[in-house]
Scaffold this motif. Sequence first.
Motif, short mmCIF file in Angstrom:
data_model
loop_
_atom_site.label_atom_id
_atom_site.label_comp_id
_atom_site.label_asym_id
_atom_site.label_seq_id
_atom_site.Cartn_x
_atom_site.Cartn_y
_atom_site.Cartn_z
N LYS A 83 1.33 62.54 94.08
CA LYS A 83 0.76 61.29 93.53
C LYS A 83 1.90 60.39 93.04
O LYS A 83 2.78 60.85 92.32
N THR A 84 1.88 59.12 93.45
CA THR A 84 2.99 58.23 93.15
C THR A 84 2.51 56.80 92.99
O THR A 84 1.43 56.46 93.49
N ASP A 85 3.29 55.97 92.33
CA ASP A 85 2.97 54.54 92.23
C ASP A 85 3.47 53.78 93.46
O ASP A 85 3.17 52.59 93.62
N MET A 86 4.27 54.42 94.28
CA MET A 86 4.82 53.71 95.44
C MET A 86 3.66 53.28 96.35
O MET A 86 2.85 54.11 96.78
N PRO A 87 3.53 51.97 96.63
CA PRO A 87 2.35 51.46 97.33
C PRO A 87 2.16 52.03 98.74
O PRO A 87 1.04 52.17 99.21
N SER A 88 3.28 52.39 99.44
CA SER A 88 3.08 52.78 100.85
C SER A 88 2.98 54.29 101.03
O SER A 88 3.42 54.84 102.04
N ALA A 89 2.37 54.95 100.03
CA ALA A 89 2.16 56.41 100.13
C ALA A 89 0.68 56.70 100.35
O ALA A 89 -0.19 55.94 99.94
N VAL A 90 0.44 57.83 100.99
CA VAL A 90 -0.95 58.23 101.28
C VAL A 90 -1.67 58.58 99.97
O VAL A 90 -1.07 59.13 99.04
N ARG A 91 -2.93 58.24 99.91
CA ARG A 91 -3.79 58.54 98.76
C ARG A 91 -5.13 59.04 99.28
O ARG A 91 -5.58 58.60 100.34
N PRO A 92 -5.78 60.02 98.58
CA PRO A 92 -5.29 60.72 97.40
C PRO A 92 -4.20 61.72 97.75
O PRO A 92 -4.03 62.06 98.93
N ALA A 93 -3.47 62.16 96.74
CA ALA A 93 -2.37 63.11 96.93
C ALA A 93 -2.84 64.52 96.61
O ALA A 93 -3.76 64.73 95.81
N THR A 94 -2.19 65.47 97.25
CA THR A 94 -2.53 66.88 97.00
C THR A 94 -2.09 67.28 95.59
O THR A 94 -2.79 67.99 94.90
N GLN A 132 9.00 58.06 101.48
CA GLN A 132 8.08 57.75 100.37
C GLN A 132 6.60 57.89 100.76
O GLN A 132 5.74 57.86 99.88
N TRP A 133 6.29 58.05 102.06
CA TRP A 133 4.88 57.88 102.47
C TRP A 133 3.97 59.03 102.06
O TRP A 133 2.75 58.97 102.24
N SER A 134 4.57 60.06 101.45
CA SER A 134 3.69 61.08 100.85
C SER A 134 4.16 61.40 99.43
O SER A 134 3.90 62.48 98.90
N GLY A 135 4.84 60.44 98.81
CA GLY A 135 5.43 60.67 97.48
C GLY A 135 6.80 61.29 97.65
O GLY A 135 7.83 60.62 97.50
#
Length: 431
Positions: A83-94, A132-135
């Motif tokens: 889980k991250t604030d970086m906008p271009s990461a997948v959500r929700p995070a594991t 960054q795309w998965s945190g």
Amino acid sequence: LAASLLMMGVVPADAATAGKPAGFVAVQKTHFTRDGKAYYIAGANFWYGAYLGANDKARLVKELDTLKSMGINNVRVLAVSEKTDMPSAVRPATTSAPGKYDERLLAGMDVLLAELAKRDMTAVIYLNNFWQWSGGMTQYLNWFAGTPALDPNVTKDYDTYMRETAKFYRNDKAQAEYRNVIRTFVQRKNTVNGRAYASDPVIMSWQLANEPRPGNGNATADEKAVYVKWIADTAGYIRSLDKHHLVSTGSEGLAGSAQDADLFVKAHQARDVDYLTYHLWPKNWGWIDSKRVDATWNDALAKSSHYLNVHIDYAKQLGKPIVLEEFGMDRDGASFDIKAPTTVRDRFYKEVLDVVVGRAEKGDPVAGFNFWAWGGAGRAANPDYWWKEGNDLMGDPPQEEQGLYSVFDTDKSTMALIRQYADRLHALERK
Ligand SMILES: O=C1NC[C@H](CO)[C@@H](O)[C@@H]1O
């Protein structure tokens, strides 16, 4: 004699494969074997496979059936996201916070592995991400070093991003949590088919991360030494938990090694790194201009051919197999539109696979390929082609336009091409 025996798929057993449980992929000098027969990877990048396992099993089944029909026998998948604030990461995070893993998403991998087992397919599972795309590693540093997680899609400053992200390797608290994640996976029991992951032959390889780099292109000797040690230590840690599955780095090759061949070779000399990996990205690396293909194609192909061959030669030098586990090209005219032709992509895939499969057929240490990436039934949801939470997942992770490199289930010419080369590799395995 050994090469000709191998060509017939007869692989003399030796200590390296002795004691391997049935069905496990083993390394026999410079080749993969499975139950005493030569084994080759005709694979797809399918980073979101576990997400489909958790959120859309019907689509997962359909995608795996289509891939199987193309002769694909391996998928390369992301294990966890942070889980991250970086906008271009997948959500929700594991992983919502250190030690806090979403069991529902973890169980997505159970579903994926159970479905792969039904289709006699294997998986390469990467346990972290340099990007960054998965945190990924940057998010670990945000947790443990308090440094900001700066999305390079926003800052446009990749050099700073890479130099800062590489501090992950030397942050003890980040490494401790990373090892918690490794243990969580390696010691997991599949809630669908009851198999312990460590005893599941569907898993071909635990992979340290997606595209781990020592820093940026100016990485120092100290950063390189830390990187090499991190690879050896982490591979050794995985081996201490799981002595039968293969371990790989996820390296891109020279492009991910600050163009330092000694670094790439040294990183892959590690005793517990079982095979080499490399990736090929002419567009990302500025070798081809998709809007000026005629003017840039020859140079891009010459560079690509050299890149393909020189890494196979490194594998020969190290006496280990090598997998080209990522390569891709955008659609004609750099379009993201699924209706755009793929003549340049198909031409590129053919050139790449002619080299890779051609050298495998000659008995060189080529263990196969994974194309980047399977988009299947996924479809872009927004006119600007950017991903938003809740949209379909596809081959392009959220940091890239949805349609950039994805091979969709309507891209019949590319699918047919992949099938042809998959068949040639499978022909090398003794039935
Ligand atoms: O691992 C990767 N390599 C290249 C892909 C396409 O640019 C990218 O999406 C991914 O981060």
